[in-house]
Design an enzyme around this catalytic site. Structure first.
Site, PDB file in Angstrom:
ATOM      1  N   GLY A  46       0.834  -1.194   0.000  1.00 14.45           N
ATOM      2  CA  GLY A  46       0.000   0.000   0.000  1.00 14.45           C
ATOM      3  C   GLY A  46       0.867   1.241   0.000  1.00 14.45           C
ATOM      4  N   GLN A  51       2.977  10.014   1.117  1.00 17.40           N
ATOM      5  CA  GLN A  51       4.263   9.306   1.167  1.00 17.40           C
ATOM      6  C   GLN A  51       5.151   9.622  -0.040  1.00 17.40           C
ATOM      7  OE1 GLN A  51       2.269   5.322   2.097  1.00 17.40           O
ATOM      8  NE2 GLN A  51       4.204   5.139   3.180  1.00 17.40           N
ATOM      9  N   CYS A  91       5.503  -0.170   7.223  1.00 12.88           N
ATOM     10  CA  CYS A  91       5.202   1.015   6.421  1.00 12.88           C
ATOM     11  C   CYS A  91       6.416   1.366   5.576  1.00 12.88           C
ATOM     12  CB  CYS A  91       4.844   2.172   7.352  1.00 12.88           C
ATOM     13  SG  CYS A  91       4.474   3.711   6.502  1.00 12.88           S
ATOM     14  N   LEU A  92       6.182   1.676   4.304  1.00 14.01           N
ATOM     15  CA  LEU A  92       7.312   2.021   3.432  1.00 14.01           C
ATOM     16  C   LEU A  92       8.016   3.300   3.887  1.00 14.01           C
ATOM     17  CD1 LEU A  92       5.847   1.198  -0.112  1.00 14.01           C
ATOM     18  CD2 LEU A  92       7.521  -0.117   1.198  1.00 14.01           C
ATOM     19  N   HIS A 133      -4.711   1.523   7.285  1.00 14.77           N
ATOM     20  CA  HIS A 133      -3.356   2.085   7.365  1.00 14.77           C
ATOM     21  C   HIS A 133      -3.174   3.231   6.360  1.00 14.77           C
ATOM     22  CE1 HIS A 133       1.188   1.452   7.763  1.00 14.77           C
ATOM     23  NE2 HIS A 133       1.082   2.255   6.730  1.00 14.77           N
ATOM     24  N   GLU A 134      -3.633   3.013   5.119  1.00 10.20           N
ATOM     25  CA  GLU A 134      -3.458   4.040   4.073  1.00 10.20           C
ATOM     26  C   GLU A 134      -4.330   5.264   4.336  1.00 10.20           C
ATOM     27  OE1 GLU A 134      -0.899   3.729   2.429  1.00 10.20           O
ATOM     28  OE2 GLU A 134      -0.647   1.617   2.892  1.00 10.20           O
ATOM     29  N   HIS A 137      -2.736   7.548   6.736  1.00  4.65           N
ATOM     30  CA  HIS A 137      -1.725   8.434   6.137  1.00  4.65           C
ATOM     31  C   HIS A 137      -2.365   9.739   5.660  1.00  4.65           C
ATOM     32  CE1 HIS A 137       2.113   6.417   6.112  1.00  4.65           C
ATOM     33  NE2 HIS A 137       1.606   5.295   5.622  1.00  4.65           N
TER      34      HIS A 137
HETATM   35 ZN    ZN Z   1       2.413   3.431   5.645  1.00  2.00          ZN
END
Ligand code: ZN
Length: 170
Positions: A46, A51, A91-92, A133-134, A137
């Site tokens: 995701g 991000q 998380c990236l 989660h997304e 963000h």
């Molecule tokens: Zn994340």
């Protein structure tokens, strides 16, 4: 398509709220495709627009191991959730850290697709977690915000150490 730079923990843009997308323009479609490319390249499941430095309510998800089930969500929102469970997530923007977070195991989310149509999806398990989660963000929230203070402090210390030594993706 382009692989974009992913903002890491500490970047201000991750702590700012995103704006609604008013029109599915050419630029939005391009951004969504670049985000998918970036997510696949980084081996993530995701990615949300903040991000990659864009404060727009847009995210991409693909929880399929074969990377063949992309979903692009414009202005997504969770309209129903039930059955809270702990599941490990990462998380990236916070590479190499994984922690268990308590979230809904089942959710229904509404969003607009890249075709401009309003859609609804019922998700469970890992997919449901990814959606929550997304969307977090887009509201300037990170998964480590759910952890107890002492655990967050340990992670912040570790991040500093990894940054100094340029370890992994830091
Ligand atoms: Zn994340």
């Amino acid at each position: 398509m382009t692989v974009l730079n992913i903002e890491k923990y500490g970047s201000k843009v991750l702590r700012q709220k995103s704006q609604n997308v008013n029109e599915i323009s050419k630029d939005i479609k391009l951004l969504a495709n670049d985000m998918l490319e970036t997510m696949y390249f980084a081996k993530g499941v995701g990615l949300a627009a903040p991000q990659v430095g864009k404060l727009l309510r847009l995210c991409v998800i693909d929880v399929d191991e074969k990377q063949k089930s992309p979903i692009v969500m414009v202005n997504p929102e969770v309209v129903f959730g039930e059955d809270k469970k702990y599941l490990e997530e990462g998380c990236l923007s916070i590479p190499s850290f994984y922690e268990k977070v308590k979230r809904f195991d089942k959710v229904t989310a509404k969003y607009t697709g890249l075709d401009g149509n309003k859609k609804e999806v019922c998700a469970q398990g890992f997919f449901a977690v990814a959606i929550q989660h997304e969307i977090d963000h887009l509201d300037a929230k990170l998964f480590i915000d759910y952890l107890p203070g002492f655990k967050r402090k340990i992670i912040e210390k570790e991040i500093k150490r990894k940054r100094k030594r340029k370890m992994g993706d830091w």
